[in-house]
Enzyme design. Structure first.
Site, PDB file in Angstrom:
ATOM      1  N   GLY A 156       0.826  -1.199   0.000  1.00 11.46           N
ATOM      2  CA  GLY A 156       0.000   0.000   0.000  1.00 11.46           C
ATOM      3  C   GLY A 156       0.863   1.251   0.000  1.00 11.46           C
ATOM      4  N   CYS A 157       0.228   2.371  -0.247  1.00 14.02           N
ATOM      5  CA  CYS A 157       0.982   3.623  -0.364  1.00 14.02           C
ATOM      6  C   CYS A 157       1.514   4.086   0.999  1.00 14.02           C
ATOM      7  CB  CYS A 157       0.136   4.694  -1.032  1.00 14.02           C
ATOM      8  SG  CYS A 157      -1.523   4.914  -0.362  1.00 14.02           S
ATOM      9  N   PHE A 158       0.663   4.134   2.023  1.00 13.73           N
ATOM     10  CA  PHE A 158       1.161   4.538   3.343  1.00 13.73           C
ATOM     11  C   PHE A 158       2.198   3.547   3.877  1.00 13.73           C
ATOM     12  CE2 PHE A 158      -2.918   6.945   3.412  1.00 13.73           C
ATOM     13  CZ  PHE A 158      -2.383   8.203   3.621  1.00 13.73           C
TER      14      PHE A 158
ATOM     15  N   THR B 211       4.322   1.776   2.183  1.00 16.32           N
ATOM     16  CA  THR B 211       5.587   1.974   1.472  1.00 16.32           C
ATOM     17  C   THR B 211       6.383   3.118   2.102  1.00 16.32           C
ATOM     18  OG1 THR B 211       4.713   1.109  -0.607  1.00 16.32           O
ATOM     19  CG2 THR B 211       6.611   2.584  -0.760  1.00 16.32           C
ATOM     20  N   ALA B 212       5.743   4.261   2.240  1.00 14.89           N
ATOM     21  CA  ALA B 212       6.462   5.411   2.803  1.00 14.89           C
ATOM     22  C   ALA B 212       6.845   5.171   4.257  1.00 14.89           C
ATOM     23  CB  ALA B 212       5.595   6.669   2.684  1.00 14.89           C
TER      24      ALA B 212
END
Lengths: 344, 344, 344, 344
Positions: A147-149, A151-152
């Site tokens: 997911g995007c969150f 990953t960061a």
């Protein structure tokens, strides 16, 4: 050239895969699959694709897919890929949805509100946080793209967790995302007049990326980790930043932390650790596969703050998916992804 | 009608005072003071003011001011008001700058990089966080109007700190502000092309609002408080949100916390505690003097998260200044401020 | 206090009427009518209204309305008001929709795609372009409030047409509007991710405001007028600008035109003609009832260019509606509308 | 590989050249020249370039340049290139500034407010509107790259002018540009707080692109052309649209015009004529070298409206410059420019 099918052809994930694969020398798209728009051409929905993507969209025939292409990207809503991937025996599968990210079907059901994928499928899928799991990915056939969150957040936390520097119970993640993360579906959350000039928290305490982050922190630390994360919608289209607050286990020099982060990612071209006391901005990664990281030690309180910025549609979705395809096929990890961020 | 002078006439703080005082029945602006634009009329710089504010701007004559007006608002950069307020003997002074906010000149010098105000002036000034210090404000002559991040943060934290519910060493504040907070001066930070579609942390570990928040938390808790705050620039003009993360001292019911917050602010019309499990958005307070607050208890981790939203130019500056003038003069606290937020 | 009912309570027009009427000394809202949300309170949909508007929304009972209130504002989609107004015998009606704007039911049907209002109703309604038709409005019972593009365009053109300065066949109008003009309904056109960082023409050659503008130009010039107008969606929430291009019938001095415009509007406080060679910006009227106008003569080509800016929700809708209520009741035209634009 | 120098290394034009040349197989950047930042590396100013562009910036040594590189791009403010290009004898020069665009030094002086380039230089330079002047460009050594408004306007008008369909005295151009067109310099015009949520006309009647457009229309039509153009600043970073209004000389079928436009550009991959009754949006070309065009005939008034959209930094500057380098060197015109627009 390996042949690619994209399932879920009319969402932003698919569109971004198409944009990025245009410059890839070893992959070509030969199938775009969309249940809702079968027979149409993508440029009818997305005029910006005029003169690209000449093929019409097709209905999914999962049984034929195994023979017809080499790699399938699933850019589908929750609940789709878990049904279809079990039918694919030989092609490489990269799943951009959340279906295969959580180890336990029960946890999936709790956060996604529907039945989880079969445990055997979950066991086979390799989590595609490329920089951390590249070794397992290099022999995987099924990749669960993060997911995007997560990953960061995970790229921001991994060096500190790996070196056991922080108190795991102290992790606070404040996430800020552009609106494209909510996809193309129209909703109050994506209405321009109500989202512009506005910041609002959403899914407080309920975001399905919370258990995903906890699972991989727990795995790395070998000890149960819980996070406190609040996600916010920000008036911009692309870009995602996680600001991460943690307590250090013991006092360390700022330069020590900075060097440790730089070393951790020195062979990973897509993670750029900023010079000491410099912090990333989402616009500085727009359109690219970079994750830019800045670290700060608050010497008054013994806390480590980490800012981690990505383009949610690239490193947070389609870009990392291609990076994983590169790893799974033994190609240069940067193939097709050597894009300079679009600035300004 | 009491007569008002505004010093620092061409900044956003002054402009917003002018907008809000237009609807005030007991205050009228009779002097606008600007060193740089003496003799000009405001509409030359701000065409939106055409047909309002007929008076030309004047050079500051501090010695005459005491006789000429009843209230002076200082909407000036750091370092100005501390020089002039000591010369004013009888008028009411409301200082929107940070000059009088910190108790100790040494702390001021450390964070603002210049010499602090005389200690006697600091001792006389009353901190204008209206809901919390209304009693002292009702007899004050000099008011130090709070900063924008401190207003949102302190209003969000005070009920929990007052009732001793949270671990003071655990406070994390993630601040997000619109660009108008940086004022009218042109800088890389305010350049449209580089700020639009962008989120970036700034002044990490160095923001001058950090000691201001700590000072008043310390005072309320009667114990030294430290916070970990990172402020972010968001691509919008107005609006400020602080998302505040804390550890509860002991387990409490979500409904208990919600009721405690509602009760704390029940006689304060400008603080609106949202229904349980609802969270504020900055657009829902735009143009108004409200501070909207939502609270959430993460039952998995025992943490209390608070979201607090204001319009940085109103409750975070000019609106609260007028609220304080109302209190200092014994008027209805809502006088001139009964504005519905501008939505959308 | 006269009592007001608002029909169509959950659209942006109604919300803006509520915001503006908050400061009106002679009107109070006693009924908010919404078919879809009967029984609910507005703050459930619009949290920014918390602590305002305590009354729940009601189902429309058109026969009772005549007795219950003094003024009814219709902030409804096309096709609603034309059905209900014929049933109202005594109350004042102000219709913010387009139902009563075109003289001929046939023209309405051609542009709106549904049957027009009864001719007798069209004949009775007075067009509420306040500055131009104030005399007829002062005795009207039914007011047809103008559209947003017509308001900006007609106020920009009227002085030149009235003085017979321009070639009527030469009029080009380039309209630019913020997204709030499209209302609250979700559509591709209002999706943040696709509207932000974007400019696009829409309804080219088909905008229903075209015949409205032509009708009132024709009436003023006493000769059939046609315009060429293209409207564009701009990535902002509020604000509307019409840039109008015309050929002068004969050569005139720029100062002559400027003076003529200034004189034309000298007794109309809501139209502000900018100094010669200055042009308006939409942000300079945001939240206010002003229409700001700038004029320019291109001496190389003998063309007159006019830029006319309004807030589409205020002077382009709710603000002008209240201005018309003031005129219809013989009150000061500025009552409740003396707001300084919110800048920045 | 041919070697490239970029003069004016820290402006947006240079930065965009660097982004685009990253994917060019026949050009490599070997020199970046900046007077103001000599010795520094670009990533100090532009962190998004970290890990690209390892060379430090240099002071300009015009006499050495002829030997050191093959192509020089001037991405400089007005007045610079005209001084240096005369000293270059053998390298190819592509000038992104306006210095060489107007045939007459007197006209340049009138609109740019400084002395024009030597007439001999103006005579040698070929105007780089790639689709129209490719034949002359194929043998040119010095290319004068068009302005952003002229690119969109001329590509929109050329088919109609070439086929003598429109009344040349009727041309109205309404231009809308993102803020990046104003460059990186800080000014009131680029201040986020005052540009966001705002539309404003600028340089009314004075824009230096007016004579540029007129010159090339005049050349094509073989008769003096005048235009009436107003340019507007729009709250977005990239993107430019010209909406062009003209009178047809005689009545034609919409399908005839559409076919004529499609045929005119059929061998030009960067101009995409939209299907009949479809119109472009700036976001649909963002980051790419496309110019998208839509045409509409108003059958009520006999007018032809043309909407033409580009990314001002790509087709309006750096992209077209590279397209011209491709033409001047006999390469595939699409080399390095086959980018899909970034959407959303």
């Amino acid at each position: 050239m390996k042949q690619v099918a994209i399932v879920g052809g009319t969402g932003y994930g698919a569109i971004e895969l198409i944009r990025l694969l245009q410059g890839h020398s070893k992959l070509e798209i030969t199938k775009i699959i969309s249940h809702s728009q079968e027979g149409q051409r993508l440029e009818e929905t997305y005029p910006h694709l005029k003169s690209f993507v000449p093929i019409p969209m097709e209905e999914l025939n999962i049984h034929a897919l195994d023979q017809e292409v080499d790699i399938v990207f699933f850019a589908t809503p929750p609940g789709v890929s878990k049904q279809y991937i079990p039918h694919l025996q030989s092609v490489q599968c990269i799943d951009l949805s959340g279906d295969l990210r959580l180890d336990s079907p029960e946890t999936y059901e709790m956060w996604y509100g529907q039945e989880g994928a079969p445990k055997s499928l979950l066991d086979e899928a390799v989590y595609g946080l490329s920089e951390i799991y590249s070794e397992k990915l290099s022999t995987a056939r099924i990749c669960s793209n993060p997911g995007c969150f997560p990953t960061a957040s995970l790229l921001g936390l991994m060096p500190a967790v790996h070196h056991d520097l922080i108190d795991l119970s102290s992790i606070v993640i404040d996430g800020k995302t552009g609106v494209s993360g909510a996809g193309r579906k129209q909703s109050a959350m994506t209405h321009f007049s109500e989202t512009n000039e506005n910041v609002k928290p959403y899914k407080v305490g309920k975001h399905q990326h919370i258990p995903e982050i906890e699972q991989y922190l727990t795995r790395e630390a070998d000890q149960q980790a819980y996070i406190n994360m609040t996600t916010h919608l920000i008036p911009m289209t692309r870009g995602l930043m996680c600001t991460i607050y943690t307590h250090l286990k013991s006092s360390v020099e700022p330069s020590y932390i900075h060097e440790l982060y730089s070393n951790f990612y020195q062979n990973h071209p897509f993670v750029r650790v900023r010079p000491q006391d410099h912090f990333p901005a989402t616009k500085e990664v727009t359109g690219s596969n970079f994750c830019d990281i800045g670290v700060h030690i608050n010497e008054r309180t013994g806390q480590l703050t980490i800012a981690s910025a990505i383009d949610n549609l690239v490193k947070g979705a389609a870009g990392q998916a291609i990076q994983n395809a590169n790893i799974m096929n033994g190609w240069n990890v940067e193939e097709g992804l050597q894009l300079i961020p679009m600035f300004p």
